[in-house]
Design an enzyme around this catalytic site. Sequence first.
Site, PDB file in Angstrom:
ATOM      1  N   ARG A 184       0.839  -1.193   0.000  1.00 32.52           N
ATOM      2  CA  ARG A 184       0.000   0.000   0.000  1.00 32.52           C
ATOM      3  C   ARG A 184       0.875   1.244   0.000  1.00 32.52           C
ATOM      4  O   ARG A 184       1.815   1.343   0.782  1.00 32.52           O
ATOM      5  CB  ARG A 184      -0.920   0.012   1.223  1.00 32.52           C
ATOM      6  CG  ARG A 184      -1.858  -1.182   1.200  1.00 32.52           C
ATOM      7  CD  ARG A 184      -2.888  -1.159   2.305  1.00 32.52           C
ATOM      8  NE  ARG A 184      -3.674  -2.391   2.239  1.00 32.52           N
ATOM      9  CZ  ARG A 184      -4.684  -2.687   3.045  1.00 32.52           C
ATOM     10  NH1 ARG A 184      -5.044  -1.825   3.997  1.00 32.52           N
ATOM     11  NH2 ARG A 184      -5.343  -3.813   2.911  1.00 32.52           N
ATOM     12  N   ARG A 209       1.793   1.453  10.454  1.00 32.52           N
ATOM     13  CA  ARG A 209       1.373   1.772   9.081  1.00 32.52           C
ATOM     14  C   ARG A 209       2.585   1.653   8.171  1.00 32.52           C
ATOM     15  O   ARG A 209       3.456   2.505   8.168  1.00 32.52           O
ATOM     16  CB  ARG A 209       0.801   3.191   9.022  1.00 32.52           C
ATOM     17  CG  ARG A 209       0.125   3.544   7.716  1.00 32.52           C
ATOM     18  CD  ARG A 209      -0.467   4.938   7.743  1.00 32.52           C
ATOM     19  NE  ARG A 209      -1.524   5.089   8.724  1.00 32.52           N
ATOM     20  CZ  ARG A 209      -2.798   4.727   8.539  1.00 32.52           C
ATOM     21  NH1 ARG A 209      -3.160   4.202   7.385  1.00 32.52           N
ATOM     22  NH2 ARG A 209      -3.698   4.878   9.477  1.00 32.52           N
ATOM     23  N   GLU A 237      -7.351  -0.532  14.832  1.00 36.06           N
ATOM     24  CA  GLU A 237      -7.851  -1.451  13.809  1.00 36.06           C
ATOM     25  C   GLU A 237      -6.815  -2.511  13.436  1.00 36.06           C
ATOM     26  O   GLU A 237      -5.698  -2.200  13.050  1.00 36.06           O
ATOM     27  CB  GLU A 237      -8.237  -0.647  12.569  1.00 36.06           C
ATOM     28  CG  GLU A 237      -8.771  -1.526  11.457  1.00 36.06           C
ATOM     29  CD  GLU A 237      -9.098  -0.743  10.188  1.00 36.06           C
ATOM     30  OE1 GLU A 237      -9.338   0.475  10.284  1.00 36.06           O
ATOM     31  OE2 GLU A 237      -9.099  -1.366   9.119  1.00 36.06           O
ATOM     32  N   SER A 255     -10.799  -6.015   9.389  1.00 35.13           N
ATOM     33  CA  SER A 255     -11.882  -5.316   8.727  1.00 35.13           C
ATOM     34  C   SER A 255     -12.738  -6.337   7.988  1.00 35.13           C
ATOM     35  O   SER A 255     -12.269  -6.987   7.070  1.00 35.13           O
ATOM     36  CB  SER A 255     -11.280  -4.300   7.754  1.00 35.13           C
ATOM     37  OG  SER A 255     -12.272  -3.421   7.340  1.00 35.13           O
ATOM     38  N   ARG A 291       1.462  -5.668  11.809  1.00 37.44           N
ATOM     39  CA  ARG A 291       0.664  -4.828  12.711  1.00 37.44           C
ATOM     40  C   ARG A 291       0.299  -5.571  13.997  1.00 37.44           C
ATOM     41  O   ARG A 291       0.342  -5.004  15.092  1.00 37.44           O
ATOM     42  CB  ARG A 291      -0.593  -4.321  12.022  1.00 37.44           C
ATOM     43  CG  ARG A 291      -1.341  -3.326  12.899  1.00 37.44           C
ATOM     44  CD  ARG A 291      -2.527  -2.702  12.216  1.00 37.44           C
ATOM     45  NE  ARG A 291      -2.173  -1.587  11.344  1.00 37.44           N
ATOM     46  CZ  ARG A 291      -3.065  -0.770  10.773  1.00 37.44           C
ATOM     47  NH1 ARG A 291      -4.356  -0.931  11.007  1.00 37.44           N
ATOM     48  NH2 ARG A 291      -2.671   0.212   9.994  1.00 37.44           N
TER      49      ARG A 291
END
Length: 429
Positions: A261, A276, A350, A353, A392
Amino acid sequence: MLDIKVLRDNPDAVKAGAIKKRLADRVQAVDRALAIDAELRAMIPGLDALRSEQKNFGKTMGKLSPAERETALARQKDLKAEIGALEEREKTLRAELEQQLALVPNVPDPEVPDGKDDTENVEVKRHGQVRTFDFTPRAHYDLAEAQGWVDFLRAANMAGSRNYILFGDLALLHDAVLRFAVELMVQRGFVPVDPPLLVRDQAMFGTGFFPGGEEQTYRCERDGLNLIGTAEVPVTSLHGGEMLTEDQLPKKYVARSACFRREAGTHGKDTRGLYRVHQFQKVEQVVIDVADQERSIRHHHDIVANAEALLQACDLPYRIVAVCGGDLGVPQAMKYDIETWMPSRNAYCETHSASRFYDYQARRLDLRYRPKDGGKVQFCHTLNNTVIASPRVLIPLLENHQLPDGRVVVPAALRPYLGGREVLGKPLG
RNA sequence: GGUGGGGUGGCAGAGUGGCCUAAUGCGGCAGUCUUGAAAACUGCAGUUGGCGCAAGUCAACCGAGGGUUCGAAUCCCUCCCCCACCGCCA
């Protein structure tokens, strides 16, 4: 992609959905699509009649006298010109309709809470005790660097910011949690998949990432390929363009893959540590099933429960939030995020998802099935959820399970993947 | 990368300019027969869109997009994909 019939029958609900998603700029796509649709429907009967006449010519031509044939051929010439012009217009309109329709967001379910962004998501469940420390806990980046488990500096030098290099036990823990996640899902009946990481635009479009997500995507321009940001893209696309039979459904897949990403537009946000990053590994669950809203909702709860099972096995406190309209993506009808407790951030953050789409992705992917009872061909429903994303998840694993001396306790479920070891690291000074 | 052969309905597979309105088989659905099932037999049936309450009817669709032609699954061009062999290579 929504059915144009939904727009015709219920334009206001579709527009209200876009507004609930805070995508007001896409409301006009509804009106544009309907205007184009109306023009198309106005011209199609006439065009069809002309084509019918042209087509029937071949059958009568032989019976005509030379003189009649002359006039008939002249008429055919006219027809050709007329049809050509109309078809040109039809082609343009269909392309525009497709384009506008692709911009119309999926309609959020009524149960999606109202709200502008992730601060207004609504907690629906909380599990596990947040640990209170009788010593000063270390943030994962401090702990990992002190253990020699991670190098951000060298990673940035060779690959730029938001990169990392894992070493030693942390590299092993990273792999362990991913392997555990895959095995858990296989036990639960999911078929493991190792998909392509570079995909065509069609797969990005079909899953709803394009148009809109181009800035988030690494692209190999000369080959026209995109690096996936999630295995949702290749796995949901797996049966794109196919006609499945009902007895092949549901399809339940689990894929471990690297994810890429660009994180454009997030400069200065979450810059520290493993939160991130541009590249990570993720185990993703994808469900493809029949077009049945209740079944989709049941699957949705199931895939959330799968992720919960993993977090519980890792002794991590988490909560589940219902994602509000403003934080919902274009293609989703409803989404739950799972947020895991991260002591250094002093918050639930988070990590998962879970989305349901109904037939929104399937329409774009041309993913259909033939019902058992011989009824009309239907578009499938699709869903997906994270099982685990690492590094993460290493944040809560390190921070929640750290000892006062900087070593880290391995949750029992992960020990088989680490040679049975119960503790990682050396005592820090 | 080179050469050759291909891509037709859910699947297999015929079809080289106009009765293709796409044969045939398998699979599917309904029925007959049967205690039930299988087999056999009979019938229905591709997908998408338009119009229609409906029966129906018209059109589009033969990998994708262009072109030739009064007319294209069929001829031409570009691209994508599959298969075979050769070369290179983890």
